[in-house]
Design an enzyme around this catalytic site. Structure first.
Site, PDB file in Angstrom:
ATOM      1  CD  GLU A  81      -8.666  -3.203  -1.320  1.00 49.22           C
ATOM      2  OE1 GLU A  81      -9.411  -3.379  -0.334  1.00 49.22           O
ATOM      3  OE2 GLU A  81      -7.641  -3.891  -1.517  1.00 49.22           O
ATOM      4  CG  ASP A 132      -1.624  -1.318   1.444  1.00 49.41           C
ATOM      5  OD1 ASP A 132      -1.995  -1.976   0.454  1.00 49.41           O
ATOM      6  OD2 ASP A 132      -1.789  -1.709   2.613  1.00 49.41           O
TER       7      ASP A 132
END
Length: 317
Positions: A193, A13
């Site tokens: 997402e 991420d």
């Protein structure tokens, strides 16, 4: 940097932000999911060996004491903010993790120094699983974009947008921009997402990730005209195919959860993403640490659309 060589190993991420001070700031999920780590360097390559500073560490118990996911560092309204998601437990409830979104703040010029204060939860009006917040400013308005579960919609998360009154307070109700509905968004899990925003060629682009976080993970794209009402879902167009996905030939699997930055001379746009170099994961992919941070240049087509290319192509010095 050579082809398929990570910029930073075992950092999922990833988020890189180039500030007006000329420094690049980096944060990402650490394998232990227990803290927010920051680095800074004058070059993108320099982030690999830059000093690691723990800005914030999770408490031992409470609503935000587990699974610290997907931090992003932003400079909003003359202060530094890190937005992140956290849960009260590692246990699932109704098949979902229990994350909510939070922020910390630092007013020091260098966010690796000074004191970070905990701002609390970012309220969206929906008390459901949510994560992966990002912010951007457009025409003088600060926007918050994130992923959240909505009751009544199949899947784990959709992408939402809302204006912000302050860097930690929404100024309006969430507007849903995209849901997992296409085959490549629903492999293993129904997921939209990890939104990331880039503005170029009179358009506002939001990339996002879909499917499970194994080799099925990939990146999609929605976009709107820069003059459009960004809070109107009808302003946004969704590309029906993934724009960045697994490349088995180059052993780059599950590229996703990206962010954007720019080259040192500000002449080229850079895609920041994580991927694995193999598919045979032992146990749950969530706990596998080998999602590495990679960077590559983005090209732009004559139609003004981004060309992400192949995950095997990474920055070269």
């Amino acid at each position: 940097m050579t082809d398929n060589k990570p910029l930073i190993e075992q950092r999922a991420d990833p988020f890189i932000y180039k500030h007006i001070d000329g420094y690049y700031y980096f944060t990402a999920s650490v394998p232990e999911y227990d803290q927010i780590e920051l680095r800074r360097a004058k070059t993108i390559a320099g982030l690999a060996d830059a000093e690691k500073v723990t800005a914030w560490r999770k408490p031992d118990s409470g609503a935000y004491s587990e699974l610290i996911w997907a931090p992003e560092i932003h400079f909003n309204h003359d202060a530094w903010y890190v937005y992140f998601a956290a849960a009260p437990t590692r246990e699932l409830k109704d098949g979902m993790f229990q994350h909510r979104m939070y922020a910390i703040k630092n007013e020091h010029a260098n966010p690796l120094q000074g004191e970070w204060s905990f701002c609390g939860k970012i309220e969206t009006g929906m008390d459901t699983f949510c994560l992966d917040a990002t912010t951007f400013c457009h025409k003088g308005i600060l926007y918050y974009v994130w992923a959240q579960k909505e009751v009544g919609i199949k899947g784990h998360s959709n992408i939402y947008i809302a204006p912000m009154e302050t860097p930690t307070l929404l100024a309006g109700a969430p507007k849903r921009l995209t849901i997992p509905e296409l085959e490549w968004e629903t492999r293993g899990f129904w997921v939209n997402e990890g939104p990331a925003v880039i503005k170029k060629n009179r358009k506002v682009f939001i990339s996002y990730s879909g499917s499970a976080t194994d080799e099925n993970y990939c990146i999609g794209l929605i976009y709107a005209d820069e003059q459009a009402d960004l809070l109107d879902p009808a302003s946004w167009t969704k590309i029906d195919k993934p724009i960045f996905q697994t490349n088995a030939k180059s052993k780059m699997f599950g590229p996703g959860h990206n962010s954007f930055t720019v080259s040192e001379d500000n002449s080229r746009d850079v895609l920041v993403f994580h991927a694995r170099n193999y598919t045979k994961i032992e146990g749950d992919p969530l706990w596998n640490p080998d999602r590495h941070t990679f960077v590559k240049y983005i090209e732009w087509g004559e139609d003004g659309m981004p060309i992400f290319g192949c995950p095997s192509q990474t920055l070269k010095n």
